[in-house]
Design a protein around this motif. Structure first.
Motif, PDB file in Angstrom:
ATOM      1  N   MET A   1       0.829  -1.176   0.000  1.00 36.07           N
ATOM      2  CA  MET A   1       0.000   0.000   0.000  1.00 36.07           C
ATOM      3  C   MET A   1       0.880   1.249   0.000  1.00 36.07           C
ATOM      4  SD  MET A   1      -3.054   0.654   2.552  1.00 36.07           S
ATOM      5  CE  MET A   1      -3.955   2.076   2.508  1.00 36.07           C
ATOM      6  N   ALA A   2       0.591   2.204  -0.902  1.00 35.73           N
ATOM      7  CA  ALA A   2       1.373   3.428  -1.019  1.00 35.73           C
ATOM      8  C   ALA A   2       0.996   4.401   0.081  1.00 35.73           C
ATOM      9  CB  ALA A   2       1.109   4.062  -2.376  1.00 35.73           C
ATOM     10  N   ILE A   3       2.018   5.004   0.625  1.00 35.34           N
ATOM     11  CA  ILE A   3       1.792   5.973   1.693  1.00 35.34           C
ATOM     12  C   ILE A   3       1.663   7.352   1.065  1.00 35.34           C
ATOM     13  CG2 ILE A   3       2.755   7.033   3.744  1.00 35.34           C
ATOM     14  CD1 ILE A   3       4.253   4.429   4.224  1.00 35.34           C
ATOM     15  N   ASN A   4       0.573   8.023   1.365  1.00 36.99           N
ATOM     16  CA  ASN A   4       0.338   9.376   0.863  1.00 36.99           C
ATOM     17  C   ASN A   4       1.108  10.342   1.756  1.00 36.99           C
ATOM     18  OD1 ASN A   4      -0.531  11.696  -0.289  1.00 36.99           O
ATOM     19  ND2 ASN A   4      -2.692  11.419   0.208  1.00 36.99           N
ATOM     20  N   LYS A   5       2.139  10.960   1.210  1.00 35.65           N
ATOM     21  CA  LYS A   5       2.940  11.902   1.985  1.00 35.65           C
ATOM     22  C   LYS A   5       2.193  13.213   2.190  1.00 35.65           C
ATOM     23  CE  LYS A   5       7.545  10.356   0.806  1.00 35.65           C
ATOM     24  NZ  LYS A   5       8.816  10.774   0.250  1.00 35.65           N
ATOM     25  N   GLY A   6       1.338  13.571   1.267  1.00 39.59           N
ATOM     26  CA  GLY A   6       0.612  14.833   1.370  1.00 39.59           C
ATOM     27  C   GLY A   6       1.525  16.014   1.083  1.00 39.59           C
ATOM     28  N   GLY A   7       1.026  17.191   1.232  1.00 34.75           N
ATOM     29  CA  GLY A   7       1.823  18.396   1.000  1.00 34.75           C
ATOM     30  C   GLY A   7       1.932  18.745  -0.468  1.00 34.75           C
ATOM     31  N   ARG A   8       2.742  19.691  -0.705  1.00 34.54           N
ATOM     32  CA  ARG A   8       2.916  20.216  -2.061  1.00 34.54           C
ATOM     33  C   ARG A   8       3.818  19.305  -2.885  1.00 34.54           C
ATOM     34  NH1 ARG A   8       4.554  26.440  -3.288  1.00 34.54           N
ATOM     35  NH2 ARG A   8       4.366  26.300  -5.525  1.00 34.54           N
ATOM     36  N   LYS A   9       3.498  19.172  -4.154  1.00 30.67           N
ATOM     37  CA  LYS A   9       4.310  18.354  -5.042  1.00 30.67           C
ATOM     38  C   LYS A   9       5.604  19.083  -5.354  1.00 30.67           C
ATOM     39  CE  LYS A   9       0.392  16.213  -7.306  1.00 30.67           C
ATOM     40  NZ  LYS A   9      -0.326  16.046  -8.575  1.00 30.67           N
ATOM     41  N   ARG A  10       6.651  18.324  -5.528  1.00 31.62           N
ATOM     42  CA  ARG A  10       7.944  18.922  -5.859  1.00 31.62           C
ATOM     43  C   ARG A  10       7.926  19.394  -7.320  1.00 31.62           C
ATOM     44  NH1 ARG A  10      11.767  18.043  -1.972  1.00 31.62           N
ATOM     45  NH2 ARG A  10      11.265  16.408  -0.488  1.00 31.62           N
ATOM     46  N   LEU A  11       8.488  20.584  -7.538  1.00 33.22           N
ATOM     47  CA  LEU A  11       8.504  21.141  -8.888  1.00 33.22           C
ATOM     48  C   LEU A  11       9.687  20.630  -9.698  1.00 33.22           C
ATOM     49  CD1 LEU A  11       7.519  24.842  -8.199  1.00 33.22           C
ATOM     50  CD2 LEU A  11       6.133  23.094  -9.260  1.00 33.22           C
ATOM     51  N   GLY A  12      10.778  20.268  -9.045  1.00 36.59           N
ATOM     52  CA  GLY A  12      11.948  19.774  -9.775  1.00 36.59           C
ATOM     53  C   GLY A  12      12.560  20.862 -10.633  1.00 36.59           C
ATOM     54  N   ASP A  13      12.743  20.565 -11.910  1.00 35.84           N
ATOM     55  CA  ASP A  13      13.367  21.541 -12.808  1.00 35.84           C
ATOM     56  C   ASP A  13      12.397  22.629 -13.256  1.00 35.84           C
ATOM     57  OD1 ASP A  13      11.829  19.891 -14.355  1.00 35.84           O
ATOM     58  OD2 ASP A  13      13.222  19.834 -16.044  1.00 35.84           O
ATOM     59  N   ARG A  14      11.152  22.519 -12.903  1.00 35.65           N
ATOM     60  CA  ARG A  14      10.162  23.548 -13.253  1.00 35.65           C
ATOM     61  C   ARG A  14      10.101  24.658 -12.212  1.00 35.65           C
ATOM     62  NH1 ARG A  14       4.539  21.084 -14.328  1.00 35.65           N
ATOM     63  NH2 ARG A  14       4.674  21.280 -12.092  1.00 35.65           N
ATOM     64  N   LYS A  15      10.936  24.593 -11.189  1.00 37.08           N
ATOM     65  CA  LYS A  15      10.925  25.588 -10.125  1.00 37.08           C
ATOM     66  C   LYS A  15      11.319  26.959 -10.691  1.00 37.08           C
ATOM     67  CE  LYS A  15      12.577  26.459  -5.508  1.00 37.08           C
ATOM     68  NZ  LYS A  15      13.381  25.981  -4.396  1.00 37.08           N
ATOM     69  N   ARG A  16      10.594  27.953 -10.301  1.00 35.61           N
ATOM     70  CA  ARG A  16      10.845  29.306 -10.803  1.00 35.61           C
ATOM     71  C   ARG A  16      11.831  30.002  -9.873  1.00 35.61           C
ATOM     72  NH1 ARG A  16       5.166  28.680 -11.492  1.00 35.61           N
ATOM     73  NH2 ARG A  16       4.750  28.351 -13.693  1.00 35.61           N
ATOM     74  N   GLU A  17      13.025  30.221 -10.374  1.00 33.09           N
ATOM     75  CA  GLU A  17      14.085  30.824  -9.569  1.00 33.09           C
ATOM     76  C   GLU A  17      14.375  32.268  -9.966  1.00 33.09           C
ATOM     77  OE1 GLU A  17      17.194  28.137 -10.495  1.00 33.09           O
ATOM     78  OE2 GLU A  17      16.597  26.697  -8.958  1.00 33.09           O
ATOM     79  N   HIS A  18      13.925  32.684 -11.119  1.00 34.06           N
ATOM     80  CA  HIS A  18      14.251  34.012 -11.628  1.00 34.06           C
ATOM     81  C   HIS A  18      13.042  34.927 -11.479  1.00 34.06           C
ATOM     82  CE1 HIS A  18      17.807  32.144 -13.277  1.00 34.06           C
ATOM     83  NE2 HIS A  18      17.030  31.222 -13.817  1.00 34.06           N
ATOM     84  N   ALA A  19      13.313  36.149 -11.030  1.00 29.40           N
ATOM     85  CA  ALA A  19      12.223  37.102 -10.812  1.00 29.40           C
ATOM     86  C   ALA A  19      12.426  38.330 -11.694  1.00 29.40           C
ATOM     87  CB  ALA A  19      12.174  37.531  -9.358  1.00 29.40           C
ATOM     88  N   ILE A  20      11.332  38.820 -12.221  1.00 26.22           N
ATOM     89  CA  ILE A  20      11.327  40.070 -12.986  1.00 26.22           C
ATOM     90  C   ILE A  20      10.310  40.979 -12.314  1.00 26.22           C
ATOM     91  CG2 ILE A  20      10.811  41.166 -15.189  1.00 26.22           C
ATOM     92  CD1 ILE A  20      11.588  38.578 -16.556  1.00 26.22           C
ATOM     93  N   THR A  21      10.749  42.172 -11.929  1.00 28.49           N
ATOM     94  CA  THR A  21       9.860  43.127 -11.283  1.00 28.49           C
ATOM     95  C   THR A  21       9.339  44.105 -12.334  1.00 28.49           C
ATOM     96  OG1 THR A  21      11.192  42.959  -9.282  1.00 28.49           O
ATOM     97  CG2 THR A  21       9.696  44.828  -9.442  1.00 28.49           C
ATOM     98  N   LEU A  22       8.045  44.297 -12.339  1.00 27.35           N
ATOM     99  CA  LEU A  22       7.428  45.236 -13.270  1.00 27.35           C
ATOM    100  C   LEU A  22       6.800  46.377 -12.487  1.00 27.35           C
ATOM    101  CD1 LEU A  22       5.584  42.734 -15.621  1.00 27.35           C
ATOM    102  CD2 LEU A  22       7.678  43.954 -16.095  1.00 27.35           C
ATOM    103  N   ARG A  23       6.898  47.557 -13.040  1.00 24.76           N
ATOM    104  CA  ARG A  23       6.248  48.721 -12.446  1.00 24.76           C
ATOM    105  C   ARG A  23       5.327  49.319 -13.496  1.00 24.76           C
ATOM    106  NH1 ARG A  23       8.628  50.510  -7.665  1.00 24.76           N
ATOM    107  NH2 ARG A  23      10.612  49.515  -7.241  1.00 24.76           N
ATOM    108  N   PHE A  24       4.141  49.717 -13.049  1.00 24.55           N
ATOM    109  CA  PHE A  24       3.155  50.283 -13.959  1.00 24.55           C
ATOM    110  C   PHE A  24       2.712  51.647 -13.451  1.00 24.55           C
ATOM    111  CE2 PHE A  24       2.567  45.644 -14.168  1.00 24.55           C
ATOM    112  CZ  PHE A  24       2.777  45.439 -15.517  1.00 24.55           C
ATOM    113  N   ASN A  25       2.379  52.542 -14.381  1.00 26.13           N
ATOM    114  CA  ASN A  25       1.776  53.803 -13.961  1.00 26.13           C
ATOM    115  C   ASN A  25       0.273  53.575 -13.792  1.00 26.13           C
ATOM    116  OD1 ASN A  25       0.582  53.925 -16.489  1.00 26.13           O
ATOM    117  ND2 ASN A  25       2.112  55.327 -17.328  1.00 26.13           N
ATOM    118  N   GLY A  26      -0.444  54.592 -13.396  1.00 24.92           N
ATOM    119  CA  GLY A  26      -1.868  54.449 -13.107  1.00 24.92           C
ATOM    120  C   GLY A  26      -2.687  53.958 -14.284  1.00 24.92           C
TER     121      GLY A  26
END
Length: 127
Positions: A1-26
């Motif tokens: 029987m498989a044990i359900n670990k629960g929690g969030r799934k691992r992203l692996g190589d799909r993990k987002r490590e880079h951030a881009i900040t955007l600024r907008f006017n009104g």
């Protein structure tokens, strides 16, 4: 029987490590709000704007814009450089013209000629 670990799934190589900040006017921010409302998304809800913009950008097909050929682009660059050099030369010429010794000499000659005319007038009036 498989044990359900629960929690969030691992992203692996799909993990987002880079951030881009955007600024907008009104106006830009208001445009984004209206786009989100057209998709029935709540702008104020945390975690809706970022994923929406990511999907909107990454799923959109890009069109190759018409580019200027490299030869013309290089020509444009060289013309720009020539214009910059001309501006520098004009600035130097104007600066030297303001400080030119010839300008002082011309003023002195004009004063001398005016004094000569006054002297001639006084001599003529006494005779």
């Amino acid at each position: 029987m498989a044990i359900n670990k629960g929690g969030r799934k691992r992203l692996g190589d799909r993990k987002r490590e880079h951030a881009i900040t955007l600024r907008f006017n009104g106006a830009e921010l208001e445009k984004i709000r209206t786009i989100l409302e057209s998709y029935n998304l709540d702008f104020g809800k945390r975690g809706t704007v970022g994923p929406f913009l990511r999907k909107l950008i990454l799923n959109k097909k890009t069109t190759k814009e018409k580019r200027i050929p490299d030869g013309i682009s290089n020509l444009s660059y060289q013309i720009n450089r020539i214009g910059t050099n001309i501006n520098q030369l004009v600035k130097v010429a104007n600066y030297k013209n303001m400080r030119s010794p010839n300008a002082d000499l011309e003023r002195e000659l004009e004063k001398a000629s005016q004094l000569m005319l006054e002297l001639i007038e006084t001599i003529n009036t006494k005779n």
